[in-house]
Write a protein that holds these residues in place. Sequence first.
Motif, short mmCIF file in Angstrom:
data_model
loop_
_atom_site.label_atom_id
_atom_site.label_comp_id
_atom_site.label_asym_id
_atom_site.label_seq_id
_atom_site.Cartn_x
_atom_site.Cartn_y
_atom_site.Cartn_z
N GLN A 1 0.83 -1.20 0.00
CA GLN A 1 0.00 0.00 0.00
C GLN A 1 0.86 1.25 0.00
OE1 GLN A 1 -3.56 -0.02 0.00
NE2 GLN A 1 -3.15 2.09 -0.59
N ALA A 2 1.95 1.22 0.76
CA ALA A 2 2.83 2.39 0.85
C ALA A 2 3.45 2.73 -0.50
CB ALA A 2 3.92 2.14 1.88
N GLN A 3 3.70 1.72 -1.32
CA GLN A 3 4.32 1.96 -2.63
C GLN A 3 3.39 2.72 -3.59
OE1 GLN A 3 5.58 -1.87 -4.08
NE2 GLN A 3 7.04 -2.19 -2.39
N SER A 4 2.09 2.63 -3.34
CA SER A 4 1.13 3.28 -4.23
C SER A 4 0.61 4.61 -3.67
CB SER A 4 -0.05 2.34 -4.51
OG SER A 4 -0.74 2.04 -3.30
N VAL A 5 1.10 5.02 -2.51
CA VAL A 5 0.64 6.25 -1.88
C VAL A 5 1.54 7.41 -2.27
CG1 VAL A 5 0.33 7.43 0.33
CG2 VAL A 5 -0.48 5.09 0.05
N GLU B 1 1.75 12.70 3.98
CA GLU B 1 1.24 12.42 5.32
C GLU B 1 0.75 10.98 5.43
OE1 GLU B 1 -2.08 14.11 8.53
OE2 GLU B 1 -1.77 15.11 6.59
N ALA B 2 0.03 10.51 4.41
CA ALA B 2 -0.44 9.12 4.41
C ALA B 2 0.74 8.15 4.36
CB ALA B 2 -1.37 8.89 3.22
N LEU B 3 1.75 8.49 3.57
CA LEU B 3 2.93 7.63 3.48
C LEU B 3 3.64 7.55 4.82
CD1 LEU B 3 4.87 5.93 1.79
CD2 LEU B 3 6.07 8.04 1.16
N SER B 4 3.73 8.67 5.52
CA SER B 4 4.37 8.69 6.84
C SER B 4 3.63 7.80 7.83
CB SER B 4 4.42 10.13 7.36
OG SER B 4 4.96 10.18 8.67
#
Length: 250
Positions: free
Chosen positions: A79-83, A87-90
């Motif tokens: 999920q992190a790779q597509s964000v 802020e969402a990635l953090s």
Amino acid sequence: RTSEVQTREGNWFTMRILPYRTQENMIEGAVINFVDITDRRAAEQETKKQLADKEVLLQEIHHRIRNNIASIEGLLSTQAQSVTNPEALSILQDAIARVNSMSVLYDNLLIRDEYEMTSVKHYVERLIDSVVAVFPADKRITIKKQITDFPLDPARLFPVGIIINELLTNTMKYAFAGRESGLITISFRKVNDHAILTVHDNGNGLPEHYDIGTSKGFGHTLVSMLSEQLGGRFSIESDDGTTSILEFDL
């Protein structure tokens, strides 16, 4: 002398040979005593079988738990790779690091025969490496480890791991903003019956008028809560960077 013998019919007996002595302490013969232990031997074999079956079941449960933890971490990483939202990635990176902290401790317990105590040095060093690996290598950050090896029970080692994860994650994210390099020193040592964890960086330092007591950040709130759970004391100060100190009695 005592020994165990088995009859042709499959029954088990203990055979005890006792010398028969005269008043002058001379051996004139021997007394042989037989006791039927067939039922006891059968019960012992059944107990061994049940323990072996439970060990196999326990190992299977361990592998399923470890696989579930790995699946959660993998899903969060995907999920992190597509964000693209910073802020969402953090937030996802924080979640990945927390799950990974649990995974490292669980793996460390699985490879040991003793479940009551585990090596602080082995666990903390692996945890530090795993947290650092979550962040992209876009800065030259040097990690200096000063970890004393001493045993600690998992009930206390787990919150210590979460605290290290939170402090190191915050340092990696914020301490060197606008800089290309930095140094983080992590020390965990035992002094008599006292444990002291120190995380120091030579970065930008804390914001002006920062007070951990009034901070609403989830990370520092979690650290303060876990410090109280350990019966310890947590402090943070800004002097040539930031220094965070956790102290608790062993």
